[in-house]
Each structure stands twice: as C-alpha cells, then as structure tokens.
Scaffold this motif. Structure first.
Motif, PDB file in Angstrom:
ATOM      1  N   GLY A  91       1.390  -1.417   0.105  1.00 17.45           N
ATOM      2  CA  GLY A  91      -0.222  -0.146   0.252  1.00 17.45           C
ATOM      3  C   GLY A  91       0.673   0.924   0.307  1.00 17.45           C
ATOM      4  N   ASN A 137       0.710   2.303  -3.929  1.00 15.54           N
ATOM      5  CA  ASN A 137      -0.362   1.712  -4.301  1.00 15.54           C
ATOM      6  C   ASN A 137       0.951   0.169  -3.826  1.00 15.54           C
ATOM      7  N   ARG A 194      -1.377   2.486 -11.251  1.00 15.87           N
ATOM      8  CA  ARG A 194      -1.031   2.455 -10.422  1.00 15.87           C
ATOM      9  C   ARG A 194       1.404   2.967 -10.287  1.00 15.87           C
TER      10      ARG A 194
END
Length: 124
Positions: free
Chosen positions: A15, A83, A65
C-alpha cells in the motif's frame, strides 16, 4: 555508452509508495526510448514502463499505480510507484538508448545501456 545510476529503492509495506530515479551521464538522441524493467530471481526481466518523445506505456500489471516520467534537462528518468503490493518486489533496472518504434514492446535487447539496479521489497 550512457552510464545509468538508479536510486530510490528500499523496503516498504504493502500500500505504500516509492519513487525510483535514474541519472544518465549524458542525454541520448531526442527520439530514444528509456524504460524501467524489473526482475526477480529465476524469472525473465519484465518491462514495467517505457517513455519516448512519441509517448509512454505502462505494463498492465502496474497501470494506474506506476507512472514513468523524465526530465530531459536533468537527464533523469523517474518511476513513481503507488499502492505497492508484494508482487512488485523485484530488482528494478533503468534502460536507455532504445529504439522509439520498439518502445511500447519492452524489448530488453533493443536497449544500449543498463543501470546496476535498485532493489524494491514490499512486505504484506
């Protein structure tokens, strides 16, 4: 041959985000392709993102991402990684001197210069 030095790798939790940088010793041709690849032991080197004057492409596995960018005035290439997941754990390599017409195809053999790599480790 252009010398490339990557930096910015490290360990991060799932994350999280990292920003990789690649410093080139000199600028290449204006149409040259630059790219980020990654590799894990026992697997082939995988194209992550590429950029040229004609555009940029991100692999499906990182689309949305990761973002590749470059600062031509500073001879720098970047990879913003958000992420992150454990699947992103790998050694990341910067590549330069590729042919612009091969840029979207991530053909490793088309690049003239490679950096030494920077390790990215994502823990879940």
């Amino acid at each position: 041959q252009v010398r490339l030095v990557e930096s910015g790798g490290g360990s991060v939790q799932a994350g999280g985000s990292l920003r990789l940088s690649c410093a080139a010793s000199e600028s290449g041709d204006s149409d040259d392709c630059m790219a980020w690849f990654r590799q894990v032991p026992g697997k082939e080197r995988e194209g992550v993102a590429s950029i040229s004057s004609r555009g940029r492409k991100h692999a499906d596995s990182v689309k949305g991402r990761f973002t590749i960018s470059q600062d031509n005035a500073k001879n720098m290439l970047y990879l913003q990684m958000n992420n992150l997941t454990s699947e992103d754990t790998a050694m990341y390599y910067c590549a330069a001197g590729g042919s612009w017409w091969l840029c979207p195809r991530f053909e490793a053999g088309s690049f003239a210069s490679w950096g030494q790599g920077t390790q990215v480790t994502v823990s879940s």
